[in-house]
Write an enzyme that holds these catalytic residues in place. Structure first.
Site, PDB file in Angstrom:
ATOM      1  N   TYR A 237       0.624  -1.265  -0.083  1.00 62.69           N
ATOM      2  CA  TYR A 237      -0.074   0.022  -0.057  1.00 62.69           C
ATOM      3  C   TYR A 237       0.796   1.397  -0.057  1.00 62.69           C
ATOM      4  CZ  TYR A 237       0.698   1.053   5.020  1.00 62.69           C
ATOM      5  OH  TYR A 237       1.197   1.617   6.117  1.00 62.69           O
TER       6      TYR A 237
ATOM      7  N   HIS B 125      -1.517 -20.967   1.381  1.00 63.84           N
ATOM      8  CA  HIS B 125      -0.237 -19.842   1.467  1.00 63.84           C
ATOM      9  C   HIS B 125       0.394 -19.569   0.152  1.00 63.84           C
ATOM     10  CE1 HIS B 125      -1.314 -20.973   5.400  1.00 63.84           C
ATOM     11  NE2 HIS B 125      -0.720 -19.942   6.061  1.00 63.84           N
TER      12      HIS B 125
ATOM     13  N   LYS C 250       6.269  -1.659   2.236  1.00 68.28           N
ATOM     14  CA  LYS C 250       4.951  -1.033   2.781  1.00 68.28           C
ATOM     15  C   LYS C 250       3.975  -2.082   2.535  1.00 68.28           C
ATOM     16  CE  LYS C 250       3.161   3.499   3.134  1.00 68.28           C
ATOM     17  NZ  LYS C 250       2.967   3.521   4.689  1.00 68.28           N
TER      18      LYS C 250
END
Ligand code: PDD
Length: 285
Positions: A32, A102, A147
């Site tokens: 993000y 996963h 991030k």
């Protein structure tokens, strides 16, 4: 009403829907950015897009757009919302799979979501008083330079501050300063500004870079080096920096005053330089 972007469509935020099988929802598998917008102009947009690219590459998620497309989508979100000053939130996840697994799906269709909120920077009263912070051991993972939307540790650490009536948690790992739960940290000792070097232990903040550039431009003495916990605790000034908090003085740490207990002169000066810089960039494009 807030207008958002989801996978190629602009729509009302309340109408946006994502599958519960989305890997962002199931695994926190995504990246993000938060981009401040002043007078409808995104601040340091190229740097935010470059950092997004770095995060996506590191988590092996093919960038669904190039820089030009990102700029267009971000520009549309700004235009379609009402506020002059905005905080644009951008998120890319590895998309939805048919089962929970996963390992990455064979075919990845990323989910791209952007929304905007009014940008509320600290008020004059908050700037004048500074804010209180607490400290905690930095128990996050070893890729804090990314991030990532997996922010549970950051949320726990921010809540730790809120529970004590504070605004931020200053983090120490192995006796050294890393950053805040959602900000970078600068200190001042004997007139010299200090901040830790970029590493896997902290987010390379866009505001952090601007503050270092401004220090260099204006001839402020500074060092980028490892900072010991006791140097933070006995600092004359502590500031937090981020896209939404800009440059904000921390005037109490763990219940004890920082320096005089008021925002210090170096931080006030840096705040002024930051506002001037913002204004010239906004006027000049
Ligand atoms: N957070 N460190 C962490 C852990 C952060 O989450 C942030 C920003 C920063 C400062 O980065 P920048 O100057 O690029 O905003 C440092 C954003 C604002 C957020 O998560 O809302």
């Amino acid at each position: 009403m807030s207008l958002c972007y989801l996978n190629g469509r602009y729509l009302a935020l309340e109408d946006a829907q994502v599958s519960p099988m989305d890997r962002g929802f199931l695994f926190g598998d995504g990246a993000y950015e938060v981009i401040p917008v002043y007078s409808r102009r995104p601040f340091r947009i190229d740097e935010h897009i470059a950092r997004l690219g770095n995060t996506l590459a590191a988590i092996r998620l093919p960038d669904p757009h190039g820089p030009a497309e990102w700029r267009t989508i971000i520009g549309e979100i700004i235009d379609r919302n009402t506020w002059e000053d905005q905080s644009v939130y951008l998120q890319v996840t590895r998309g939805a799979d048919s089962k929970r697994n996963h390992a990455f799906p064979d075919v990845v269709r990323p989910t791209v979501f952007l929304m905007s909120e009014a940008l509320i920077t600290p008020s004059a009263a908050v700037l004048d008083a500074g804010v209180a912070a607490v400290s905690a051991a930095d128990f996050r993972w070893l890729r804090c330079d990314l991030k990532s939307i997996s922010l549970l540790a950051n949320c726990l650490l921010r809540q730790h501050a809120v529970d004590q009536g504070c605004v931020e948690t200053v983090l120490f790992r192995d006796g050294f300063l890393t950053e805040g739960s959602a900000s970078n940290i600068f200190i001042v000792r004997d007139g010299v500004m200090l901040t830790p070097p970029k590493s896997h232990l902290m987010l390379p903040g866009i505001t952090y870079d601007v503050v270092l550039e401004l220090a260099a431009r204006h001839g402020l003495a500074y060092q980028v080096r490892e900072i010991l916990e006791h140097e933070v605790r006995s600092a004359d000034e502590i500031w937090m920096t981020s896209s939404t908090k800009e440059v904000l003085a921390i005037t109490a740490l763990d219940g004890r005053p920082v320096g005089s207990g008021r925002p210090g002169p170096v931080g006030r000066q840096m705040y002024e330089w930051y506002q001037q810089f913002k204004n010239t960039v906004m006027r000049g494009g």
